[in-house]
Design a protein around this motif. Structure first.
Motif, PDB file in Angstrom:
ATOM      1  N   LEU A 163       0.844  -1.217  -0.056  1.00  0.00           N
ATOM      2  CA  LEU A 163       0.201  -0.012  -0.059  1.00  0.00           C
ATOM      3  C   LEU A 163       0.874   1.320   0.068  1.00  0.00           C
ATOM      4  CD1 LEU A 163      -2.677  -1.130   2.673  1.00  0.00           C
ATOM      5  CD2 LEU A 163      -2.399  -1.681   0.236  1.00  0.00           C
ATOM      6  N   LYS A 164       0.283   2.466  -0.393  1.00  0.00           N
ATOM      7  CA  LYS A 164       0.967   3.825  -0.304  1.00  0.00           C
ATOM      8  C   LYS A 164       2.303   3.766  -0.992  1.00  0.00           C
ATOM      9  CE  LYS A 164      -1.023   4.593   4.243  1.00  0.00           C
ATOM     10  NZ  LYS A 164      -0.791   4.904   5.780  1.00  0.00           N
ATOM     11  N   ILE A 165       2.214   3.322  -2.472  1.00  0.00           N
ATOM     12  CA  ILE A 165       3.164   2.777  -3.157  1.00  0.00           C
ATOM     13  C   ILE A 165       3.935   4.410  -3.857  1.00  0.00           C
ATOM     14  CG2 ILE A 165       2.649   0.550  -3.522  1.00  0.00           C
ATOM     15  CD1 ILE A 165       1.465   1.561  -6.362  1.00  0.00           C
ATOM     16  N   ILE A 166       3.275   5.392  -3.849  1.00  0.00           N
ATOM     17  CA  ILE A 166       3.279   6.613  -4.494  1.00  0.00           C
ATOM     18  C   ILE A 166       4.876   7.273  -4.265  1.00  0.00           C
ATOM     19  CG2 ILE A 166       2.633   8.094  -2.436  1.00  0.00           C
ATOM     20  CD1 ILE A 166       1.245   9.976  -5.055  1.00  0.00           C
ATOM     21  N   LYS A 167       5.685   6.767  -3.436  1.00  0.00           N
ATOM     22  CA  LYS A 167       6.990   7.666  -2.934  1.00  0.00           C
ATOM     23  C   LYS A 167       8.026   6.651  -3.493  1.00  0.00           C
ATOM     24  CE  LYS A 167       5.758  10.393   0.854  1.00  0.00           C
ATOM     25  NZ  LYS A 167       5.932  10.611   2.432  1.00  0.00           N
ATOM     26  N   ASN A 168       7.801   5.128  -3.725  1.00  0.00           N
ATOM     27  CA  ASN A 168       9.036   4.569  -3.980  1.00  0.00           C
ATOM     28  C   ASN A 168       8.722   3.471  -4.919  1.00  0.00           C
ATOM     29  OD1 ASN A 168       7.800   3.472  -1.823  1.00  0.00           O
ATOM     30  ND2 ASN A 168       9.612   2.386  -1.133  1.00  0.00           N
ATOM     31  N   LYS A 187      -5.390   0.343  -8.957  1.00  0.00           N
ATOM     32  CA  LYS A 187      -5.669   1.621  -8.813  1.00  0.00           C
ATOM     33  C   LYS A 187      -7.300   1.857  -8.455  1.00  0.00           C
ATOM     34  CE  LYS A 187      -5.588   6.186 -11.220  1.00  0.00           C
ATOM     35  NZ  LYS A 187      -5.133   7.128 -12.259  1.00  0.00           N
ATOM     36  N   ARG A 188      -7.497   2.527  -7.235  1.00  0.00           N
ATOM     37  CA  ARG A 188      -8.885   2.913  -6.822  1.00  0.00           C
ATOM     38  C   ARG A 188      -9.709   1.558  -6.876  1.00  0.00           C
ATOM     39  NH1 ARG A 188     -10.122   8.272  -5.631  1.00  0.00           N
ATOM     40  NH2 ARG A 188      -8.251   9.558  -5.893  1.00  0.00           N
ATOM     41  N   ASP A 206       1.759   6.815 -12.604  1.00  0.00           N
ATOM     42  CA  ASP A 206       0.575   6.940 -11.730  1.00  0.00           C
ATOM     43  C   ASP A 206       0.922   7.694 -10.524  1.00  0.00           C
ATOM     44  OD1 ASP A 206      -2.074   6.430 -11.020  1.00  0.00           O
ATOM     45  OD2 ASP A 206      -1.439   4.776  -9.943  1.00  0.00           O
ATOM     46  N   ASN A 207       0.307   8.476 -10.332  1.00  0.00           N
ATOM     47  CA  ASN A 207       0.625   9.281  -9.066  1.00  0.00           C
ATOM     48  C   ASN A 207      -0.492   9.116  -8.187  1.00  0.00           C
ATOM     49  OD1 ASN A 207       3.482  10.053  -9.481  1.00  0.00           O
ATOM     50  ND2 ASN A 207       2.437  11.410 -11.006  1.00  0.00           N
ATOM     51  N   ASP A 208      -1.431   8.223  -8.064  1.00  0.00           N
ATOM     52  CA  ASP A 208      -2.798   8.186  -7.298  1.00  0.00           C
ATOM     53  C   ASP A 208      -2.359   7.629  -6.114  1.00  0.00           C
ATOM     54  OD1 ASP A 208      -5.256   7.522  -6.207  1.00  0.00           O
ATOM     55  OD2 ASP A 208      -6.240   7.875  -8.347  1.00  0.00           O
ATOM     56  N   TYR A 209      -2.717   8.324  -5.129  1.00  0.00           N
ATOM     57  CA  TYR A 209      -2.596   7.904  -3.585  1.00  0.00           C
ATOM     58  C   TYR A 209      -3.245   6.481  -3.074  1.00  0.00           C
ATOM     59  CZ  TYR A 209      -2.027   7.816   1.418  1.00  0.00           C
ATOM     60  OH  TYR A 209      -1.755   7.776   2.856  1.00  0.00           O
TER      61      TYR A 209
END
Length: 219
Positions: A163-168, A187-188, A206-209
């Motif tokens: 989860l929360k993959i947006i940073k790395n 995604k979502r 993809d930059n979706d939280y």
């Protein structure tokens, strides 16, 4: 008795809330919702079920240190819930899994409120069902991670959800490939704009939280 419930509303599909959670929302006095920059996805998911209720937003900006906000929110909730009043707090997925509610619950336990938690469907459970792939089979192990992967654990497990993959994302995908996993970005999950992304380059873009990576060891 004053009562407070933390309710998991699921990953996005409004029908994926438990019947108990639904009934509590319909019968409570106050609905407390977590908000980030004035928006609450948890509230949006179950908006059809919130009828003639006082809705109170509690601001917890994503990615910020909200420790003081949890303390202030618990004080506010304790003050609002008078004698024999019932309040519910809505949270995405399951309240006991990487949830904002957990930190609020810790503070509320310091008051005389009776606090109870109602479980919900997690995004990774929903993703496995959406993909028709198992989280675990007999004699297998499952690894749930929050943005960072431990390579020693990867050596011993069969399925991974991050989860929360947006940073790395690049580091996550490289480690999964290194240890023999095939992966997909969900995604979502269960929401109207759900998307399954298989290409590495598209995942990186993809930059979706609200995205996660599901990975299964190659057979």
């Amino acid at each position: 008795m004053r009562k407070f419930y933390g309710i998991g509303v699921g990953p996005g599909d409004k029908e994926l809330i438990t019947l108990k959670g639904y009934n509590l929302i319909r019968n409570c006095d106050y609905v407390f919702v977590p908000s980030s920059k004035g928006h609450s996805l948890a509230e949006t998911i179950v908006s059809d079920y919130i009828v003639n209720k006082k809705v109170i937003e509690l601001e917890f900006p994503m990615g910020e240190d909200n420790e003081e906000r949890y303390i202030d929110a618990a004080i506010k909730i304790n003050e609002i819930l008078g004698d024999d009043k019932v309040g519910v707090f809505l949270t995405l997925g399951d309240p006991m899994t990487y949830s904002t509610y957990l930190y609020l619950m810790i503070q509320l336990k310091k008051t005389d409120l009776d606090v109870e938690t109602i479980p919900g469907i997690t995004s990774f459970n929903a993703a496995a069902s959406r993909l028709s792939l198992p989280l675990t089979l007999r004699d297998e192990s499952f690894y749930l991670a929050d943005g960072m992967l431990d390579e020693e654990i990867l050596k011993r497990v069969d399925t991974v959800c991050v989860l929360k993959i947006i940073k790395n994302k690049l580091d996550i995908m490289d480690k999964l490939t290194k240890h023999g996993f095939e992966y997909v970005c969900v995604k979502r999950c269960t929401q109207e704009d759900e998307k399954l992304i298989y290409e590495k380059s598209e995942i990186l873009g993809d930059n979706d939280y609200m995205s996660l990576i599901y990975a299964r060891r190659k057979s």
